[in-house]
Design a protein around this motif. Structure first.
Motif, PDB file in Angstrom:
ATOM      1  N   LYS A 305       0.843  -1.172   0.000  1.00  0.00           N
ATOM      2  CA  LYS A 305       0.000   0.000   0.000  1.00  0.00           C
ATOM      3  C   LYS A 305       0.889   1.237   0.000  1.00  0.00           C
ATOM      4  O   LYS A 305       2.051   1.176   0.402  1.00  0.00           O
ATOM      5  CB  LYS A 305      -0.916   0.025   1.231  1.00  0.00           C
ATOM      6  N   TYR A 306       0.298   2.372  -0.406  1.00  0.00           N
ATOM      7  CA  TYR A 306       1.057   3.613  -0.445  1.00  0.00           C
ATOM      8  C   TYR A 306       0.243   4.736   0.197  1.00  0.00           C
ATOM      9  O   TYR A 306      -0.990   4.782   0.079  1.00  0.00           O
ATOM     10  CB  TYR A 306       1.407   3.988  -1.891  1.00  0.00           C
ATOM     11  N   LYS A 307       0.930   5.632   0.879  1.00  0.00           N
ATOM     12  CA  LYS A 307       0.336   6.856   1.416  1.00  0.00           C
ATOM     13  C   LYS A 307       0.959   8.033   0.680  1.00  0.00           C
ATOM     14  O   LYS A 307       2.183   8.075   0.506  1.00  0.00           O
ATOM     15  CB  LYS A 307       0.603   6.978   2.915  1.00  0.00           C
ATOM     16  N   TYR A 308       0.128   8.982   0.260  1.00  0.00           N
ATOM     17  CA  TYR A 308       0.664  10.115  -0.492  1.00  0.00           C
ATOM     18  C   TYR A 308      -0.098  11.378  -0.127  1.00  0.00           C
ATOM     19  O   TYR A 308      -1.228  11.346   0.370  1.00  0.00           O
ATOM     20  CB  TYR A 308       0.574   9.847  -1.997  1.00  0.00           C
ATOM     21  N   ILE A 309       0.527  12.497  -0.406  1.00  0.00           N
ATOM     22  CA  ILE A 309      -0.091  13.798  -0.183  1.00  0.00           C
ATOM     23  C   ILE A 309       0.495  14.785  -1.179  1.00  0.00           C
ATOM     24  O   ILE A 309       1.686  14.705  -1.514  1.00  0.00           O
ATOM     25  CB  ILE A 309       0.131  14.280   1.274  1.00  0.00           C
ATOM     26  N   LEU A 310      -0.342  15.680  -1.697  1.00  0.00           N
ATOM     27  CA  LEU A 310       0.133  16.782  -2.538  1.00  0.00           C
ATOM     28  C   LEU A 310      -0.119  18.061  -1.742  1.00  0.00           C
ATOM     29  O   LEU A 310      -1.246  18.564  -1.701  1.00  0.00           O
ATOM     30  CB  LEU A 310      -0.596  16.819  -3.884  1.00  0.00           C
ATOM     31  N   GLU A 311       0.913  18.537  -1.093  1.00  0.00           N
ATOM     32  CA  GLU A 311       0.768  19.748  -0.280  1.00  0.00           C
ATOM     33  C   GLU A 311       0.423  20.935  -1.173  1.00  0.00           C
ATOM     34  O   GLU A 311       1.069  21.162  -2.185  1.00  0.00           O
ATOM     35  CB  GLU A 311       2.065  20.012   0.485  1.00  0.00           C
ATOM     36  N   GLY A 312      -0.608  21.642  -0.785  1.00  0.00           N
ATOM     37  CA  GLY A 312      -1.168  22.699  -1.614  1.00  0.00           C
ATOM     38  C   GLY A 312      -2.510  22.306  -2.188  1.00  0.00           C
ATOM     39  O   GLY A 312      -3.274  23.161  -2.642  1.00  0.00           O
ATOM     40  N   VAL A 313      -2.810  21.000  -2.174  1.00  0.00           N
ATOM     41  CA  VAL A 313      -4.108  20.485  -2.612  1.00  0.00           C
ATOM     42  C   VAL A 313      -4.786  19.735  -1.479  1.00  0.00           C
ATOM     43  O   VAL A 313      -5.939  19.981  -1.134  1.00  0.00           O
ATOM     44  CB  VAL A 313      -3.955  19.573  -3.849  1.00  0.00           C
ATOM     45  N   ASN A 315      -4.809  18.264   2.612  1.00  0.00           N
ATOM     46  CA  ASN A 315      -4.276  18.555   3.942  1.00  0.00           C
ATOM     47  C   ASN A 315      -4.167  17.297   4.784  1.00  0.00           C
ATOM     48  O   ASN A 315      -3.935  17.363   5.992  1.00  0.00           O
ATOM     49  CB  ASN A 315      -5.169  19.582   4.662  1.00  0.00           C
ATOM     50  N   HIS A 316      -4.345  16.113   4.170  1.00  0.00           N
ATOM     51  CA  HIS A 316      -4.154  14.860   4.894  1.00  0.00           C
ATOM     52  C   HIS A 316      -3.663  13.798   3.896  1.00  0.00           C
ATOM     53  O   HIS A 316      -3.838  13.919   2.679  1.00  0.00           O
ATOM     54  CB  HIS A 316      -5.455  14.410   5.567  1.00  0.00           C
ATOM     55  N   TRP A 317      -3.059  12.745   4.437  1.00  0.00           N
ATOM     56  CA  TRP A 317      -2.499  11.679   3.614  1.00  0.00           C
ATOM     57  C   TRP A 317      -3.607  10.794   3.053  1.00  0.00           C
ATOM     58  O   TRP A 317      -4.589  10.505   3.732  1.00  0.00           O
ATOM     59  CB  TRP A 317      -1.533  10.819   4.428  1.00  0.00           C
ATOM     60  N   MET A 318      -3.431  10.373   1.798  1.00  0.00           N
ATOM     61  CA  MET A 318      -4.372   9.464   1.134  1.00  0.00           C
ATOM     62  C   MET A 318      -3.693   8.108   0.973  1.00  0.00           C
ATOM     63  O   MET A 318      -2.464   8.003   0.990  1.00  0.00           O
ATOM     64  CB  MET A 318      -4.760  10.007  -0.243  1.00  0.00           C
ATOM     65  N   TYR A 335       3.529  23.296  -5.281  1.00  0.00           N
ATOM     66  CA  TYR A 335       3.063  22.043  -4.685  1.00  0.00           C
ATOM     67  C   TYR A 335       4.254  21.151  -4.368  1.00  0.00           C
ATOM     68  O   TYR A 335       5.287  21.197  -5.055  1.00  0.00           O
ATOM     69  CB  TYR A 335       2.126  21.299  -5.637  1.00  0.00           C
ATOM     70  N   THR A 336       4.085  20.303  -3.347  1.00  0.00           N
ATOM     71  CA  THR A 336       5.087  19.296  -3.019  1.00  0.00           C
ATOM     72  C   THR A 336       4.389  17.949  -2.902  1.00  0.00           C
ATOM     73  O   THR A 336       3.475  17.789  -2.074  1.00  0.00           O
ATOM     74  CB  THR A 336       5.808  19.619  -1.697  1.00  0.00           C
ATOM     75  N   PHE A 337       4.793  16.986  -3.748  1.00  0.00           N
ATOM     76  CA  PHE A 337       4.231  15.642  -3.705  1.00  0.00           C
ATOM     77  C   PHE A 337       5.125  14.768  -2.840  1.00  0.00           C
ATOM     78  O   PHE A 337       6.341  14.700  -3.030  1.00  0.00           O
ATOM     79  CB  PHE A 337       4.140  15.050  -5.112  1.00  0.00           C
ATOM     80  N   LYS A 338       4.495  14.076  -1.859  1.00  0.00           N
ATOM     81  CA  LYS A 338       5.227  13.175  -0.953  1.00  0.00           C
ATOM     82  C   LYS A 338       4.541  11.818  -0.969  1.00  0.00           C
ATOM     83  O   LYS A 338       3.314  11.728  -1.037  1.00  0.00           O
ATOM     84  CB  LYS A 338       5.229  13.726   0.470  1.00  0.00           C
ATOM     85  N   VAL A 339       5.339  10.741  -0.854  1.00  0.00           N
ATOM     86  CA  VAL A 339       4.784   9.394  -0.898  1.00  0.00           C
ATOM     87  C   VAL A 339       5.580   8.476   0.030  1.00  0.00           C
ATOM     88  O   VAL A 339       6.794   8.637   0.203  1.00  0.00           O
ATOM     89  CB  VAL A 339       4.785   8.853  -2.344  1.00  0.00           C
TER      90      VAL A 339
END
Length: 624
Positions: A305-313, A315-318, A335-339
């Motif tokens: 499974k993966y958790k990701y977030i696009l900061e700027g879009v 406000n919580h991890w998906m 924007y900052t994409f984190k995974v």
């Protein structure tokens, strides 16, 4: 047993004293009792659960509740209920009470009364229930289909789902031994160490609880991950699956303790691959972004499974099981994409991988462009308001013109009503009374004549007058006509009690012309009893005036007038019609005038004329 010995599913394993009960589905397999002496009894039909009664007969549960003979295996009694379709599990909580886990939630069954009642004080207890156990602490653990594991203590129900680490939200079986809960799910077995978890601590919120869960799947040797039932002895776990029976040592560890590393291995812009960079500076129309990533696990039982977030879009991890995420139509901004990756034991990557995106604004998103648009909008709004003002001004001018025309017709109406013919006839009548030395009648007639002159002159100065003033003038006129024609006709005036004659306002001289026509052209030439009636009613917010006479009628009157040598044309009613139309246009009232000939078709039958005036939403003093 295994699938190689036939096509069947093992639904139930249950031991009792010197016997074991199994229920199979498929290839003519039913429920069977195996005794330790080698004997076997085949029960009728499939079973989800079996409970032994005090007389050693059985309660068999599947579509309903069956009493089964302990020796022959035949059903003695069948009971079914409309509240549910299937019973999946039972739990005897007292000598008389059995809990039923059904497709419609949790129910309670009384052995003595054979009555069923629903336990549904919590919405969680309305899900399909697959399994129930009670531990030594009087805590009920309930496995559901789709709602995870439920902890039922007293009247409090809490929920543990795959989000908290159990293998799946469909829990088919629960076994508790010491401080370990074993869960049979559709995606393998979960082992929960209650001593290392907070789910027994009711003082903590669910989101703050830590749950220690180990997973057992096909990678550990199970025939299949879809688990129907579990049994346990001192050393082994026995598992009924849809492909046969498996067992393993309960000390086997199923936890993957290694954190998976995570990498972003590609970025697509407008569906085109790019060189992998840490930061991208893009135009406003380069706003369709796809991020590709991969996690590595050296002991993987199933996909990560993966958790990701696009900061700027966000406000919580998906969470996702896919290895790519798309963002279409991103607005300008930074924007900052984190995974991160998550292995099957719930262990997350120690560090996240990230990419930074900067999208510039389009020309139409700049401040100068917006100010220009605002200026254009203001010009358009001012133009619209100017046009509306012009239209309103034109309407005011038109209203003034209409009012002036109304005043003109008012004067014409005054002239028409007070024409020389009427004055001449009135003075002739006075002269006749004087010559006959009828001083009292002459005086009364002159008094009424003077009062009527004064009222008509006063009322003609106003566009609208109260209804009571119009009626007073009308009474004076009719009184004069009664004197003039020596009371040769009967007059009746009726006004509804719910009409406020002091508040309702009407145009002056609206009724008199029609009354004059009724007297002079209808009643004057009639032989016999003569009647004139005026009814003023209020029906469904509609102001109604009815003027009715039993005279000779319009047709006969017209013939007589045409044969008369000295006939003169009267404009009273014509002018009144025009005044009512002006009243309708000025005050936006609907005004309707109907003139009805009364003729029952018989030679000596009823004849006459009826004038109907309807005014919808009449004017009142408050409106005026």
């Amino acid at each position: 047993y295994s699938k190689n010995q036939g096509s069947f599913q093992c639904l139930l394993i249950k031991s009792h004293k010197n016997k074991v009960i199994s229920s199979f589905y498929g290839n003519n397999y039913d429920t069977e009792i195996y005794y330790d002496n080698g004997n076997k009894v085949n029960l009728f039909g499939k079973a989800r659960d079996i409970i032994y009664l005090e007389n050693n007969n059985l309660l068999q549960f599947y579509k309903g509740i069956y009493i089964v003979d302990k020796k022959s295996g035949k059903r003695i009694k069948l009971s079914t209920y409309k509240e549910f379709s299937n019973i999946y599990v039972t739990l005897q909580v007292s000598k008389d009470v059995i809990w039923l886990g059904t497709d419609k939630g949790l129910f309670k069954f009384s052995i003595k009364s054979e009555k069923i009642s629903k336990i549904d004080f919590s919405p969680l207890l309305r899900a399909r229930i697959n399994t129930i156990i009670k531990d030594s602490n009087n805590i009920a653990w309930i496995g559901t289909k789709g709602s995870g594991l439920l902890k039922f203590e007293g009247e409090k129900v809490s929920q543990i789902t795959a989000r908290e680490g159990i293998p799946d939200n469909s829990v088919n079986q629960i076994i508790k031994k010491d401080s370990i809960l074993w869960l049979g799910t559709n995606k393998g077995i979960g082992k929960i160490n209650l001593n290392k978890s907070d789910i027994l601590n009711t003082s903590k919120n669910k989101k703050d609880c830590a749950i220690n869960v180990e997973h057992y799947t096909r990678s550990n040797g199970l025939l299949n991950n879809e688990i129907y039932d579990i049994a346990i002895d001192e050393t082994n776990i026995y598992v009924a699956t849809n492909k046969g029976l498996s067992y393993f040592n309960q000390d086997l560890s199923g936890t993957n303790k290694y954190a998976p590393p995570i990498y972003i291995n590609g970025v697509k812009i407008m569906n085109r691959d790019t060189v992998l960079l840490n930061t991208y500076s893009l135009k406003h129309n380069q706003n369709y972004i796809q991020f590709n990533f991969v996690g590595l696990s050296y002991k993987r039982e199933k996909a990560l499974k993966y958790k990701y977030i696009l900061e700027g879009v966000n406000n919580h991890w998906m969470e996702t099981k896919n290895r790519s995420v798309q963002y279409p139509m991103l607005p300008p901004g930074t924007y900052t994409f984190k995974v991160k990756a998550i292995n099957t034991s719930g262990i997350e990557s120690e560090n996240f991988s990230h990419v930074k995106i900067k999208i510039s604004k389009a020309y139409y998103q700049t401040l100068l462009f917006k100010l220009g648009i605002i200026a254009i909008v203001l010009i358009i709004v001012l133009s619209v308001f100017s046009y509306i003002f012009y239209i309103k001004l034109r309407e005011v001018k038109k209203r003034n013109t209409v009012i002036a025309e109304l005043n003109t017709f008012r004067q014409k109406a005054l002239s028409a009503q007070m024409n020389p013919h009427f004055i001449y006839n009135s003075l002739n009548s006075v002269q006749s009374y004087i010559l006959k030395n009828d001083i009292e009648l002459s005086s009364s007639y002159l008094s009424k004549f003077g009062s009527l002159m004064r009222r008509i002159l006063e009322n003609s100065q106003n566009a609208l007058i109260p209804l009571h003033e119009e009626l007073e003038a009308l009474k004076l006129y009719v009184d004069m006509e009664l004197i003039r024609f020596r009371n040769s006709f009967n007059f009746h005036l009726r006004v509804d009690d719910n009409i406020d004659i002091d508040n309702i306002k009407v145009p002056p001289l609206i009724i008199q012309p029609y009354v004059e026509n009724a007297i002079h052209h209808g009643l004057r030439l009639k032989e016999g009893e003569k009647n004139l009636s005026i009814d003023i009613l209020n029906q469904d917010n509609k102001f109604c005036i009815f003027i009715e006479d039993n005279g000779i009628g319009r047709k006969q009157s017209q013939i007589i007038r045409q044969n008369s040598k000295g006939r003169s044309k009267s404009f009273g009613t014509e002018i009144t019609d025009k005044r009512l139309n002006l009243f309708k246009e000025i005050y936006k009232n609907e005004v309707t005038i109907n003139i009805v000939d009364i003729d029952d078709g018989k030679a000596d039958g009823k004849k006459g004329t009826r004038v109907e005036i309807f005014i919808i939403n009449p004017i009142s003093k408050r409106q005026n």
